[in-house]
Structure formats: C-alpha cells, structure tokens
Design an enzyme around this catalytic site. Structure first.
Site, PDB file in Angstrom:
ATOM      1  N   LYS A 101      13.745  25.690  44.014  1.00  0.00           N
ATOM      2  CA  LYS A 101      13.640  27.091  44.428  1.00  0.00           C
ATOM      3  C   LYS A 101      14.995  27.752  44.707  1.00  0.00           C
ATOM      4  O   LYS A 101      15.705  28.127  43.786  1.00  0.00           O
ATOM      5  CB  LYS A 101      12.674  27.193  45.618  1.00  0.00           C
TER       6      LYS A 101
ATOM      7  N   ASP B 109      10.530  16.264  51.093  1.00  0.00           N
ATOM      8  CA  ASP B 109      10.365  17.268  50.035  1.00  0.00           C
ATOM      9  C   ASP B 109      10.765  18.616  50.618  1.00  0.00           C
ATOM     10  O   ASP B 109       9.984  19.263  51.300  1.00  0.00           O
ATOM     11  CB  ASP B 109       8.916  17.286  49.536  1.00  0.00           C
TER      12      ASP B 109
ATOM     13  N   TYR C 123       1.916  19.540  49.446  1.00  0.00           N
ATOM     14  CA  TYR C 123       1.959  19.803  48.009  1.00  0.00           C
ATOM     15  C   TYR C 123       3.369  19.514  47.515  1.00  0.00           C
ATOM     16  O   TYR C 123       4.339  20.009  48.085  1.00  0.00           O
ATOM     17  CB  TYR C 123       1.592  21.256  47.689  1.00  0.00           C
TER      18      TYR C 123
HETATM   19  P1  KE4 Z   1       7.744  23.445  41.105  1.00  0.00           P
HETATM   20  O1  KE4 Z   1       7.403  22.329  40.143  1.00  0.00           O
HETATM   21  O2  KE4 Z   1       6.642  24.491  41.174  1.00  0.00           O
HETATM   22  O3  KE4 Z   1       9.131  24.056  40.870  1.00  0.00           O
HETATM   23  O4  KE4 Z   1       7.857  22.803  42.563  1.00  0.00           O
HETATM   24  C1  KE4 Z   1       6.771  22.050  43.043  1.00  0.00           C
HETATM   25  C2  KE4 Z   1       6.834  22.011  44.556  1.00  0.00           C
HETATM   26  C3  KE4 Z   1       7.278  20.851  45.158  1.00  0.00           C
HETATM   27  N1  KE4 Z   1       7.362  20.750  46.505  1.00  0.00           N
HETATM   28  C4  KE4 Z   1       7.036  21.799  47.295  1.00  0.00           C
HETATM   29  C5  KE4 Z   1       7.139  21.646  48.782  1.00  0.00           C
HETATM   30  C6  KE4 Z   1       6.587  23.019  46.732  1.00  0.00           C
HETATM   31  O5  KE4 Z   1       6.245  24.054  47.534  1.00  0.00           O
HETATM   32  C7  KE4 Z   1       6.483  23.137  45.334  1.00  0.00           C
HETATM   33  C8  KE4 Z   1       5.967  24.389  44.645  1.00  0.00           C
HETATM   34  N2  KE4 Z   1       5.512  25.421  45.501  1.00  0.00           N
HETATM   35  C9  KE4 Z   1       4.483  26.296  44.964  1.00  0.00           C
HETATM   36  C10 KE4 Z   1       4.195  27.388  45.988  1.00  0.00           C
HETATM   37  N3  KE4 Z   1       3.474  26.912  47.094  1.00  0.00           N
HETATM   38  C11 KE4 Z   1       4.844  26.864  43.630  1.00  0.00           C
HETATM   39  C12 KE4 Z   1       4.011  28.045  43.181  1.00  0.00           C
HETATM   40  C13 KE4 Z   1       3.190  27.689  41.969  1.00  0.00           C
HETATM   41  O6  KE4 Z   1       2.687  26.541  41.880  1.00  0.00           O
HETATM   42  O7  KE4 Z   1       3.012  28.605  41.130  1.00  0.00           O
END
Ligand code: KE4
Length: 430
Positions: free
Chosen positions: A269, A241, A146
């Site tokens: 994060k 990533d 993801y």
């Molecule tokens: P954001 O756009 O949510 O800041 O980051 C996306 C992203 C990109 N790459 C990795 C490896 C990630 O884990 C994420 C976002 N993680 C999720 C939790 N598994 C965010 C939680 C959510 O979507 O509310």
C-alpha cells in the site's frame, strides 16, 4: 441512489458481461451496502470524482495507500521522471537499492527485504519463507485477519471474504486449510493452549498487529507481547502483516506504537505511493534463505518495478521529510471521532470509533470491539444506512462495515467540517 450514477450504472452493466461480478476485486462490488458500485473518473487530494459528475470526500484512499491524498504532485513528478527513463528493464535498477535501504533504515526488524507486486505476494512469500526456514508446516492466523488471497490464509479471512460472509473460500483444499490454525484475536489463553499442544509443529504466527479488515481493532495490552514470547519459546517465527498499517499509524507502522519486534514484516500500500508494490523483510539470517541465496524460491517479473518504486520512494521520503504527518492525521481523526461520539450519545445510538493515527472505523456496538465475534455483533444495518446517507451527501466511507477508514494529509478543515456535519446528521437519522 441509482439516479446519482447514470454513467456508472451503464459502465457496470457492461462490466458484468465480461468481468466476474463486474469488478476486479470483490469489495468494489458494494454488495454489502446493497447498491451498485460507482466508477471513479479522476481523483485529487481528498476527493474522488465520478463520470456522473459527483464528487466525494474519500475515506477509502485506494484502501490505504494515498496517505498524501490522491494525485500528490511530488509522487506524480517522480512517476513521470521514471516513465521517461523507461517502463521497466528486466534487470536490476538503482531504485531497488534505494527502496531496500529506505525500508531497512526505517522499518524496525527489517535487516533485509525483498520487493513484491502486492500485499498478497508479500504474505504468501513470508509464509513460504517461514516454513522453509523452520522446516515446519503449520501456521497460525487469527479469525478476521485478512492477509490477501493466499490459499493458506483464506481461512476465516476478513475484508472481502468476510464481507460476503463466506470466510472460508471455495478452492482452498482441505489439506491446505488443515495446516492453518485459526485463533480468536486478542485471546491470550487460546494462543497459550495451542502452543502448549502443538508449538513444535508451528512454523509461524501471522498477525495484523492492529486488525484493519473487520473494521479497526487494536490489541489488548500484552497480546502481541505474548505472541512474541510463545513463538520465540517454540522456535516459531512471528510475522507482522503491516501491509495496511505500515507507515499508516506511525512511521514505524504499529511497531512505532507497541514496540514488539517480529521476525518478519509484510508491507504494501503506502510503500507503493499508489502503484502496485509489496514487500517482505526481516532478520537477515532468515531472509538469506530466499533464492538465489537460499532454498526458498520467490520471484516476479515486475518485483521492484522502477516506475512503481519511484512512486513508493517519493512517498516514503516525503513521510521522512514531513515530520508532522502523523500528528495531523491523528488530530483529524480525534476531532472527527469526538463529533461522532457526541452525536451518537445525544441520539442514544451505541457507537464505537476505534482509531489510531490515520485510520479508524465505526462499530455500532454497545461495547468496545475486541475480535471478529464482537465485530459481527455490531449492527451492519446501521452501518449500511450511514454509508448510503453519507454517499448521498458527498462523503465516501468504505462500502462495508468490515473495512477501515483512512485519512490523508489532504483532508483539510473544510473536509473535516463537511464530514462531521454529514456523518452526525446521518447518525441522527438512524
Ligand atoms: P493486496 O494483495 O490487496 O495488495 O494486499 C493484501 C492485503 C494483505 N494484508 C493486509 C493487512 C491487507 O489489508 C491487504 C489488502 N487489503 C484490502 C482492503 N481491506 C485490499 C482491498 C481489496 O481487496 O480490494
């Protein structure tokens, strides 16, 4: 369970009238654990407090950022000082230089870096950059990986998309998906076969070096090295990533554990200290293709926002100062995992607890989980039962088996003792 959250329940009823699904991000809907979500009123250290008067030891930690626990005093002071200087300027600000220098000095493979507002923006920009730099269209991701809600990457996505069992999102055009190859994670043969057949079309491979969005899955020996070799030989870029794993599993993210070097890295994060920050960086010759220097456009009103960067800089500088952070997080994870594995053995429950540094997950599986297929064979019903038992007893695990658990330096002995007791009781009650 609803009786625990009378105030949250009323808030959620109102929310559903004006917000799709009542949430601003799908995973917060708690659909995968069959209950209405609770609301958080405040948070300190390793604990969340709800408007209903509940308190939980928190293993979500805003999905990873709160490595020092919630409301860290030093990060909060840095934010207050930045706010006193203004809420944003629309011009360059000194902290943008400080953050870029910090990331370039700490994160391997980062010679230059551009700040964004989220992990999604970081991966979206890194993909566009890889395609612009190589003049190629195809990208490769891994089933269950993801990378945020980027059209090109919402193909067999993990996290929220996986949680709803609809890995391919509506609204992603066939044309877009056609430019995305999806491989099984940890499958060296599949990667070799794809590169043998289509290598000269591939702009980049994007991978969570340690998967964190279908539970926590580490690479088998040689897998990342093979991706590095295949991409280099094909003239494609390798993108790590590390939005979730950056500064989480070591100061250098996964690169401090395995040593493979990518061409580009995506971060987020923890580097925001709890505020919205993302970043993409890497080889200077590639990054110099980004506007205004090069022809790959990327922009953002709030990119490098001074208040958000003040929080992120405070967090990163604290990680640089406190040399024992990762040893403490690992020790907590090892102690907890040992208790859970013992309870599972005694109960005759198949449990895997993959972990590294300050992150872990729980798979109810007979064998180690190596990819998405293995993860979906893990027993989601047991995960759901354990989640609910834990919540009823004051421990908040991620509301989905397709997420990872996070530990902070605020998780103390008392938290360890209570978490181990509650989760072991929960395993024995399965
Ligand atoms: P954001 O756009 O949510 O800041 O980051 C996306 C992203 C990109 N790459 C990795 C490896 C990630 O884990 C994420 C976002 N993680 C999720 C939790 N598994 C965010 C939680 C959510 O979507 O509310």
């Amino acid at each position: 369970m609803a009786e625990l959250f009378p105030v949250s329940s009323k808030l959620f009823a109102r929310a559903q009238k004006v917000i799709p699904g009542g949430v601003n991000s799908p995973v917060r809907a708690f659909r995968n654990v069959g209950m209405e979500p609770f609301y958080t009123q405040s948070a300190d250290g390793c604990r969340l407090r709800t408007p209903d008067g509940n308190e939980f030891i928190d293993y979500v930690l805003t999905w990873g950022p709160a490595i020092f626990g919630h409301n860290d005093a030093e990060i909060r002071a840095a934010v207050h000082a930045a706010v006193d200087r203004g809420l944003g300027f629309g011009t360059n600000a000194p902290d943008e230089v400080r953050m870029a220098e910090l990331l370039a000095s700490v994160v391997p493979a980062v010679e230059k870096v551009r700040m964004t507002n989220s992990g999604t923006e970081a991966t979206m920009s890194a993909l566009r950059l890889a395609r612009g730099f190589t003049r190629r269209d195809k990208i490769v991701k891994f089933a269950g990986g993801y990378h945020g809600h980027v059209d090109a990457l919402l193909v067999k996505a993990g996290s929220g998309a996986m949680t709803f069992g609809r890995p391919d999102s509506l609204g992603v055009t066939a044309g877009t998906a056609a430019d995305t190859f999806v491989l099984p994670y940890n499958d060296v043969g599949a990667a070799e076969a794809l590169f043998a057949a289509r290598g000269n079309e591939i702009a980049a491979v994007i991978v969570e070096p340690f998967l964190g969005n279908i539970g926590f899955i580490m690479p088998v020996p040689g897998f990342l090295e093979k991706l590095r070799e295949l991409t280099k030989n094909a003239g494609a870029l390798l993108i790590f990533d590390e939005v979730m794993t950056g500064f989480r599993v070591s100061l250098q993210g996964t690169m401090g554990v395995h040593g493979v070097r990518p061409d580009l890295v995506c971060l987020g994060k923890i580097i925001g200290g709890g505020l919205p920050v993302g970043a993409f960086g890497g080889r200077a010759d590639i990054m110099d293709s980004v506007a205004p220097l090069g022809g790959v456009y990327q922009a953002g009103t709030f990119c490098g926002h001074p208040v958000a960067l003040a929080a992120g800089i405070a967090a990163v500088e604290k990680l640089l100062r406190e040399k024992d952070v990762y040893a403490r997080l690992s020790a907590f994870g090892e102690a907890l995992a040992g208790e859970l594995e013992r309870a599972a053995r005694e109960r005759g429950v198949a449990l895997q607890v993959p972990r590294c540094g300050g992150m872990f997950s729980l798979f109810f599986s007979e064998k180690p989980v190596r990819d998405l297929e293995d993860a979906t064979r893990s027993d989601p019903e047991k995960a759901k039962k354990l989640f609910r038992f834990a919540l009823e007893n004051g421990v908040f695990l991620p509301p989905s088996p397709y997420e990872s658990c996070f530990i902070s330096t605020a998780h103390d002995e008392a938290a360890l003792e209570k978490t181990a007791r509650v989760l072991c009781d929960g395993i024995r009650a399965l």
